[in-house]
Design an enzyme around this catalytic site. Structure first.
Site, PDB file in Angstrom:
ATOM      1  CG  HIS A   1      42.726 -35.365  -7.280  1.00 52.26           C
ATOM      2  ND1 HIS A   1      43.646 -35.764  -6.478  1.00 52.26           N
ATOM      3  CD2 HIS A   1      42.434 -34.449  -7.459  1.00 52.26           C
ATOM      4  CE1 HIS A   1      44.360 -34.480  -6.521  1.00 52.26           C
ATOM      5  NE2 HIS A   1      43.722 -33.736  -7.271  1.00 52.26           N
TER       6      HIS A   1
ATOM      7  CB  SER B   1      30.392 -64.097 -20.105  1.00 50.47           C
ATOM      8  OG  SER B   1      30.004 -65.187 -19.262  1.00 50.47           O
TER       9      SER B   1
ATOM     10  CE  LYS C   1      30.591 -59.193 -17.703  1.00 52.09           C
ATOM     11  NZ  LYS C   1      31.531 -60.003 -16.963  1.00 52.09           N
TER      12      LYS C   1
ATOM     13  CD  GLU D   1      39.056 -56.767 -19.960  1.00 54.18           C
ATOM     14  OE1 GLU D   1      39.442 -57.668 -19.163  1.00 54.18           O
ATOM     15  OE2 GLU D   1      37.973 -56.788 -20.720  1.00 54.18           O
TER      16      GLU D   1
END
Ligand code: ARG
Length: 476
Positions: free
Chosen positions: A174, A295, A301, A308
């Protein structure tokens, strides 16, 4: 090409195309531009060119062996096709849309080069069995390539796992902390998934490996062809048994799309985990400069774009599975031109799989583990509560349900005091169950918990090491 209304109106009357005499005597006028545009498949099926030549060489040799065409014709066809193959490989072959598809393009150029012999090649076959054969030959290579890539990813996972059989991390259910596991154990779960993918690849390849060539248009042919011979030459296990099925079957395409979809599910789950692990709040792993991006505005970043994109590309592969199921679901036997829609997106799937698997293998090899972050997280959430309950069962002979109850009370105590289980004083535990002794602390560390899970398939380092050597035998 973007068709406008006026373009369409211009061509509805049908413009003659003298070069296109494919349909023989019956057709005086050539196709209209819109007919050519919707009908032509050369822009994508030229990918099949070398397979088409392979199939034609086998067909010609068989026609010669059965005296259906002369030895002289076979020699000319063979030499002509070999030349065309070299031209295609060198990028010197001009495919044209006027000749619709890869089969017509090659046959047309063969005939230009060798004359009448080229016109005899199509004896005892049709483009319907020809395209099914070409596509199966392509698919066989696609399956083999996919299998090799899946194996490479398994190898990458195993090489990481070998370094982390003692690295403890929180196992989740979970998405809540459940019980400690090793990072190796977690990675080996993916090795199993990929093993099943490879099994699907193997099964699909085996089912696909029957040769449609010689089924002709749909009904077979009156020529005394030897289908077993062509099947053997092309490395198929046997000829397909039913001529109607031969030209209308695209199970191998659905098999490929479904195998690919399931593989993408697995890659996407791993991609998702890498993304979560890289979030600084979790901070379990880092990836290097080569497989992340920065970034343009936030200098701090480090973004897991490759992961992704693996996750993001999953949808296009699922889409193709749906496309292929839909393509076939109401198609009457045998061949219909709908089937030409089987190729373009399947080629896209192969490219997507190639990219996704290459990127994932590179990422897995590049993972640097933050052991301290994993270890700390594993101690959170009372992850050894089950170990405490098991101790009560083992040492005090409590029934498991009672032990569960006692442990729940102790967890509540820890929660109230804002400490972890191993930090609760013995007297406090004894206030819940007086027979508890100091030995209990032996099972409350995350390392002890992990080491204790020695059941087959469990996370104890000794078991995971055995699982790794077993995987090397099963999957190599
Ligand atoms: N380009 C066609 C395809 O991909 C080849 C088969 C054409 N057959 C036909 N009867 N028109 O399916």
């Amino acid at each position: 090409m973007f068709w406008t209304m006026s373009d369409k109106q211009k061509i509805t009357s049908g413009k003659t195309e003298s070069e296109n005499s494919m349909w023989g005597g019956r057709y005086a006028a050539g196709p209209s531009a819109i007919m050519m545009a919707i009908n032509a498949s050369i822009s994508f099926d030229k990918k099949l060119a070398l397979y088409d030549i392979e199939g034609s060489l086998a067909h010609a040799a068989m026609l010669g062996a059965k005296n259906i065409i002369s030895a002289d014709d076979v020699a000319k066809i063979t030499a002509g096709l070999n030349t065309i193959r070299e031209q295609i490989k060198a990028g010197d072959f001009a495919f044209t849309e006027a000749l619709e598809d890869v089969h017509m393009n090659i046959e047309h150029h063969l005939t230009l080069a060798i004359g009448d012999a080229g016109r005899r090649l199509h004896t005892g076959r049709s483009r319907n069995d020809q395209v099914a054969t070409d596509f199966k030959l392509w698919m066989r290579d696609a399956f083999d390539y996919l299998d090799a890539q899946l194996k490479a990813l398994q190898a990458a996972l195993i090489s990481q796992a070998e370094q982390h059989t003692e690295t403890v991390m929180p196992g989740l259910t979970h998405f809540q902390i459940a019980q400690p596991v090793s990072f190796a154990h977690h990675l080996m779960a993916y090795v199993e998934m990929l093993g099943r993918d490879r099994d699907r690849v193997l099964g699909a390849r085996k089912r696909a490996n029957e040769c449609p060539l010689g089924a002709a248009a749909l009904a077979g042919t009156p020529y005394p062809i030897d289908r077993a011979m062509t099947a053997k030459t092309l490395g198929f296990d046997r000829p397909t048994a039913n001529s109607l099925d031969s030209v209308s079957d695209r199970d191998f395409v659905m098999d490929y799309a479904s195998t690919a979809s399931i593989t993408m599910v697995h890659l996407s789950r791993l991609a998702e985990e890498i993304i979560l692990w890289m979030n600084p709040q979790i901070g379990f792993v880092t990836l290097g400069d080569q497989l992340t991006t920065g970034s343009s505005i936030m200098p701090q970043k480090r973004n897991p774009d490759a992961a992704e994109l693996v996750r993001g590309k999953t949808g296009r592969v699922f889409g193709v599975l749906m496309q292929m199921l839909t393509l076939l679901k109401a198609l009457p036997l045998a061949y219909a031109k709908d089937l030409q829609e089987d190729k373009e997106q399947t080629f896209m799937v192969a490219e997507t799989l190639d990219l996704a698997l290459s990127a994932m293998t590179a990422m897995v090899l590049d993972i640097k583990v933050n052991k301290a972050a994993m270890q700390y997280a594993a101690t959170l959430g009372f992850s050894t509560a089950t170990d405490l309950a098991d101790w009560l069962v083992r040492e005090l002979k409590l029934p498991f349900r009672d032990a569960h109850h006692v442990t729940g009370k102790i967890v509540k105590l820890a929660e109230d005091k804002n400490v972890q289980l191993h930090e609760i004083p013995l007297q406090d535990m004894q206030s819940v169950e007086p027979r508890i002794t100091a030995n209990i602390f032996d099972v409350l560390s995350v390392e002890a918990s992990m080491k204790s899970r020695t059941s087959f398939g469990g996370t104890a380092p000794v078991m995971v090491k055995a699982a790794i050597s077993d995987a090397k035998k099963r999957f190599w």
